[in-house]
Enzyme design. Structure first.
Site, PDB file in Angstrom:
ATOM      1  N   LYS A 212       1.020  -1.173   0.070  1.00 35.98           N
ATOM      2  CA  LYS A 212       0.159   0.001   0.005  1.00 35.98           C
ATOM      3  C   LYS A 212       0.848   1.071  -0.141  1.00 35.98           C
ATOM      4  CE  LYS A 212      -1.565   2.776   3.269  1.00 35.98           C
ATOM      5  NZ  LYS A 212      -1.300   4.067   2.181  1.00 35.98           N
ATOM      6  N   GLY A 265       7.180   5.226   7.930  1.00 33.51           N
ATOM      7  CA  GLY A 265       6.517   6.611   8.129  1.00 33.51           C
ATOM      8  C   GLY A 265       6.944   7.072   9.666  1.00 33.51           C
ATOM      9  N   GLU A 287      10.201   1.269  10.324  1.00 35.07           N
ATOM     10  CA  GLU A 287      11.079   2.229  10.231  1.00 35.07           C
ATOM     11  C   GLU A 287      10.644   3.682  10.344  1.00 35.07           C
ATOM     12  OE1 GLU A 287      13.450   4.903   8.945  1.00 35.07           O
ATOM     13  OE2 GLU A 287      12.948   4.370   6.972  1.00 35.07           O
ATOM     14  N   LEU A 288      10.944   4.229  11.566  1.00 32.49           N
ATOM     15  CA  LEU A 288      10.138   5.425  12.000  1.00 32.49           C
ATOM     16  C   LEU A 288      10.812   6.636  11.822  1.00 32.49           C
ATOM     17  CD1 LEU A 288       8.085   3.616  14.807  1.00 32.49           C
ATOM     18  CD2 LEU A 288       7.509   3.825  12.211  1.00 32.49           C
ATOM     19  N   CYS A 321      14.760  10.449   6.600  1.00 33.81           N
ATOM     20  CA  CYS A 321      14.689  10.277   8.142  1.00 33.81           C
ATOM     21  C   CYS A 321      16.120  10.207   8.802  1.00 33.81           C
ATOM     22  CB  CYS A 321      14.033   8.821   8.435  1.00 33.81           C
ATOM     23  SG  CYS A 321      14.583   7.633   7.161  1.00 33.81           S
ATOM     24  N   GLU A 418      11.664  15.849  15.052  1.00 33.94           N
ATOM     25  CA  GLU A 418      12.117  15.899  13.579  1.00 33.94           C
ATOM     26  C   GLU A 418      11.638  17.042  12.678  1.00 33.94           C
ATOM     27  OE1 GLU A 418      10.787  12.094  11.688  1.00 33.94           O
ATOM     28  OE2 GLU A 418      12.649  12.091  10.428  1.00 33.94           O
TER      29      GLU A 418
HETATM   30  P1  NAP Z   1       2.696   9.428   8.568  1.00 35.32           P
HETATM   31  O1  NAP Z   1       2.014  10.311   9.629  1.00 35.32           O
HETATM   32  O2  NAP Z   1       3.467   8.162   9.063  1.00 35.32           O
HETATM   33  O3  NAP Z   1       1.610   8.841   7.745  1.00 35.32           O
HETATM   34  C1  NAP Z   1       1.897   7.776   6.627  1.00 35.32           C
HETATM   35  C2  NAP Z   1       0.655   7.283   6.229  1.00 35.32           C
HETATM   36  O4  NAP Z   1      -0.297   6.597   7.196  1.00 35.32           O
HETATM   37  C3  NAP Z   1      -0.201   8.701   5.685  1.00 35.32           C
HETATM   38  O5  NAP Z   1      -0.835   8.103   4.569  1.00 35.32           O
HETATM   39  C4  NAP Z   1      -1.455   8.557   6.642  1.00 35.32           C
HETATM   40  O6  NAP Z   1      -2.632   8.670   5.964  1.00 35.32           O
HETATM   41  C5  NAP Z   1      -1.501   6.947   7.012  1.00 35.32           C
HETATM   42  N1  NAP Z   1      -2.336   6.780   8.202  1.00 35.32           N
HETATM   43  C6  NAP Z   1      -3.087   7.783   8.957  1.00 35.32           C
HETATM   44  N2  NAP Z   1      -3.706   7.010  10.166  1.00 35.32           N
HETATM   45  C7  NAP Z   1      -3.326   5.802   9.868  1.00 35.32           C
HETATM   46  C8  NAP Z   1      -4.015   4.731  10.490  1.00 35.32           C
HETATM   47  N3  NAP Z   1      -4.742   4.722  11.547  1.00 35.32           N
HETATM   48  N4  NAP Z   1      -3.550   3.465   9.884  1.00 35.32           N
HETATM   49  C9  NAP Z   1      -3.036   3.312   8.910  1.00 35.32           C
HETATM   50  N5  NAP Z   1      -2.507   4.486   8.294  1.00 35.32           N
HETATM   51  C10 NAP Z   1      -2.818   5.487   8.591  1.00 35.32           C
HETATM   52  O7  NAP Z   1       3.515  10.193   7.631  1.00 35.32           O
HETATM   53  P2  NAP Z   1       3.051  11.689   7.027  1.00 35.32           P
HETATM   54  O8  NAP Z   1       1.961  12.418   7.501  1.00 35.32           O
HETATM   55  O9  NAP Z   1       3.114  11.429   5.635  1.00 35.32           O
HETATM   56  O10 NAP Z   1       4.515  12.553   7.349  1.00 35.32           O
HETATM   57  C11 NAP Z   1       4.467  13.001   8.577  1.00 35.32           C
HETATM   58  C12 NAP Z   1       6.032  12.516   9.306  1.00 35.32           C
HETATM   59  O11 NAP Z   1       6.348  11.500   9.305  1.00 35.32           O
HETATM   60  C13 NAP Z   1       7.069  13.366   8.586  1.00 35.32           C
HETATM   61  O12 NAP Z   1       7.255  14.749   8.835  1.00 35.32           O
HETATM   62  C14 NAP Z   1       8.306  12.392   9.162  1.00 35.32           C
HETATM   63  O13 NAP Z   1       8.677  13.090  10.260  1.00 35.32           O
HETATM   64  C15 NAP Z   1       7.589  11.034   9.188  1.00 35.32           C
HETATM   65  N6  NAP Z   1       7.888  10.478   7.949  1.00 35.32           N
HETATM   66  C16 NAP Z   1       9.036   9.579   8.146  1.00 35.32           C
HETATM   67  C17 NAP Z   1       9.334   8.782   7.208  1.00 35.32           C
HETATM   68  C18 NAP Z   1      10.607   7.823   7.060  1.00 35.32           C
HETATM   69  O14 NAP Z   1      11.507   7.622   6.257  1.00 35.32           O
HETATM   70  N7  NAP Z   1      10.945   7.237   8.390  1.00 35.32           N
HETATM   71  C19 NAP Z   1       8.706   8.714   5.730  1.00 35.32           C
HETATM   72  C20 NAP Z   1       7.722   9.675   5.651  1.00 35.32           C
HETATM   73  C21 NAP Z   1       7.354  10.308   6.891  1.00 35.32           C
HETATM   74  P3  NAP Z   1      -3.139  10.383   5.935  1.00 35.32           P
HETATM   75  O15 NAP Z   1      -2.157  10.943   4.948  1.00 35.32           O
HETATM   76  O16 NAP Z   1      -4.426  10.338   5.381  1.00 35.32           O
HETATM   77  O17 NAP Z   1      -3.078  10.822   7.433  1.00 35.32           O
END
Ligand code: NAP
Length: 517
Positions: A212, A265, A287-288, A321, A418
């Site tokens: 996904k 994420g 991997e957060l 990250c 972050e």
């Molecule tokens: P996120 O908060 O981790 O969200 C990832 C995905 O999960 C999004 O598509 C989100 O949908 C979805 N999601 C939300 N609630 C969920 C649930 N209950 N069950 C399953 N999936 C759900 O990442 P983001 O909003 O895209 O980015 C926010 C922060 O995450 C960034 O600023 C960064 O700090 C971190 N991040 C880290 C990495 C990494 O490489 N470790 C990669 C991406 C992001 P919605 O968009 O609809 O909320």
């Protein structure tokens, strides 16, 4: 194949007409580039479920984050389609598991070759939907293909072990066997490589995988699926479904036949998924978030440290990250370092990722750009100084000018959370003990960086910094052979390396008894 409700099987003619229709409108840079792709099927936007391209029903828009332009649309899948995919994966598992590892490896290598053959088109897709500069997108395709090649070989080396027996007349074996059906929820910052890093390992281990992708970056994921099909991955073994994250992840979490879940994420969503996976006791790899400390000692060559921090801060426009988030500089060189860093930052060019001169593209998500802006505002209110801020804010709401904040203190949000954008926070320190304590005073522990010319100090710090990956005098250390992952709330498990393969395998201990003559 099961019932797809509102969805229909993809019609290539229809997709072609849709693309041609777009060409008659006034279009932006991204759309013009997409129209010239050799493979128009990369833009069809259907999901790959049970060997079928399913389309129709509701569609989600894909947006160029640099301009806000709609560049494509993709089929929105829901829980019903996910159930079909899970059933298809179950059916495909025995056949895939029984293939010789060398045969699975050959298919993975062929997939990697197709990725490289279509590298330019994949890179354009990545830049158009994710925003990163095209040169970085090209690098991501090569990096992503590297995981398929690595795991193709590593799958053939899943040896297990023989244990010297503690019982007379018995033989003790430990085998590595595929865990079952795997699921991957992948992010938008590396929309290709994070899929191949997970899928390469799962498939090499003998597990079908359902992916996904992030809603922001479905096109490159679906293009990868086209190439996977072309490479010969059988129906149900590799499937990609795009749609509402919560609706699609619920069946993945609840289904007892999904035995492994891998997510990249935020820590916040990682925690939710871990909780959701508890009911069926799945193996979870996470991997957060990171919050990497970057330590610069006064014995180091300043230019080398500045080159390092530029790479560690601004790759993927800061949306990485591994990005250096807290740059600790020894007080005796603090002023000189800030000056040299600021001078280097003035060279960064902000723009559309497809422009060849661009170093920093837009943030993929507006929420990430807004978080950068609010961290800057909060830090300034608390006394941080903006030393350097390039142009870029005027290009659009998703652009954040590369910004250097000095005199940052530990109470500021940017020092505690972050950033995930091109904002660099520099903090002075006095002693080694002090900076180790400050670097470790975080619940995150993904990556860290140390710049020093002292071998003794490098060895001491390599032992004491609390993180999963540490670069000593380098900002470049990732790749298929390394165990990528974090300590503390930065995650669980490892990706890449032989450890990445083990995430998709179960150990089975077998004791053959009564062997004495
Ligand atoms: P996120 O908060 O981790 O969200 C990832 C995905 O999960 C999004 O598509 C989100 O949908 C979805 N999601 C939300 N609630 C969920 C649930 N209950 N069950 C399953 N999936 C759900 O990442 P983001 O909003 O895209 O980015 C926010 C922060 O995450 C960034 O600023 C960064 O700090 C971190 N991040 C880290 C990495 C990494 O490489 N470790 C990669 C991406 C992001 P919605 O968009 O609809 O909320």
């Amino acid at each position: 194949m099961g019932n797809f409700n509102k969805m229909t099987v993809w019609d290539p003619q229809m997709a072609f007409q849709t693309t041609r229709h777009k060409s008659s409108r006034s279009v932006g840079l991204a759309t013009r580039n997409l129209q010239n792709l050799r493979r128009l099927d990369f833009l069809a936007g259907g999901a790959l479920v049970d060997g079928q391209w399913v389309s129709g029903g509701e569609r989600d828009h894909v947006i160029d984050p640099a301009t806000g332009e709609e560049i494509a649309d993709v089929a929105r899948c829901g829980a019903a389609e996910m159930e079909v995919a899970i059933a298809a994966a179950e059916r495909s598992f025995p056949g895939w598991r029984e293939l010789l590892p060398a045969r699975r490896g050959a298919i993975l290598r062929s997939w990697a070759s197709l990725m490289l053959e279509h590298a330019e088109e994949l890179a354009i897709l990545v830049t158009c939907e994710q925003g990163k500069p095209l040169a970085e997108a090209r690098h991501e395709i090569a990096y992503g293909a590297g995981f398929l090649e690595w795991f193709a070989a590593e799958g053939e080396r899943a040896y297990g072990e023989t244990i010297p027996s503690h019982k007379i007349g018995s033989l003790l074996q430990v085998r590595m066997q595929p865990i079952g059906i795997a699921a991957a929820i992948t992010p938008w910052n590396f929309p290709v490589a994070m899929i191949t890093r997970k899928a390469g390992a799962a498939l090499a281990a003998g597990c079908p995988i359902i992916v996904k992708p992030a809603p922001e970056t479905p096109l490159s994921a679906l293009a990868l699926a086209r190439l996977a099909e072309q490479a010969g991955l059988p129906p149900g073994v590799f499937q990609v479904l795009v749609g509402n994250p919560i609706e699609l992840s619920a069946p993945l979490l609840n289904h007892t036949r999904i035995r492994a879940l891998s997510f990249t994420g935020s820590t916040e969503i990682g925690r939710l998924l871990l909780e959701g996976a508890a009911e069926s006791v799945k193996k979870v790899s996470l991997e957060l978030g990171g919050h990497a400390p970057f330590l610069v000692f006064d014995d180091v060559d300043l230019e080398k440290a500045v080159r390092g921090v530029m790479a560690a801060k601004f790759a993927t426009s800061g949306q990485d990250c591994l990005a250096a988030n807290r740059i600790y500089v020894q007080r005796s060189i603090y002023g000189d370092f800030v000056e040299a860093f600021s001078a280097a930052m003035t060279q960064l060019r902000v723009g559309h990722g497809l422009e060849p001169t661009t170093d920093i593209g837009p943030m993929t998500k507006l929420s990430v750009a807004n978080k950068c802006r609010s961290q800057i505002d909060e830090a300034m209110k608390k006394g941080a100084r903006v030393v350097s801020a390039k142009q870029g804010a005027t290009l659009g709401p998703n652009f954040v000018p590369p910004t250097l904040l000095s005199d940052v203190t530990e109470d500021m949000l940017i020092a505690r959370e972050e950033t995930f954008g091109p904002v660099a926070a520099v903090l002075p320190f006095d002693s080694e003990e002090e900076v180790i304590a400050r670097a470790n005073a975080s619940e995150m522990g993904l990556a860290g960086y140390v710049y020093t010319d002292s071998l003794r100090r490098a060895l001491r710090l390599s032992e004491r910094i609390e993180c999963g990956m540490l670069g000593i005098n380098t900002a470049s250390f990732t790749g298929p052979p390394i165990p990528f992952g974090g300590w503390k709330q930065s995650g669980l498990g490892r990706e890449g390396s032989r450890h990445g393969l083990a995430e998709y395998m179960e150990l089975k201990y077998v004791c053959f008894g009564d062997l004495a003559a």
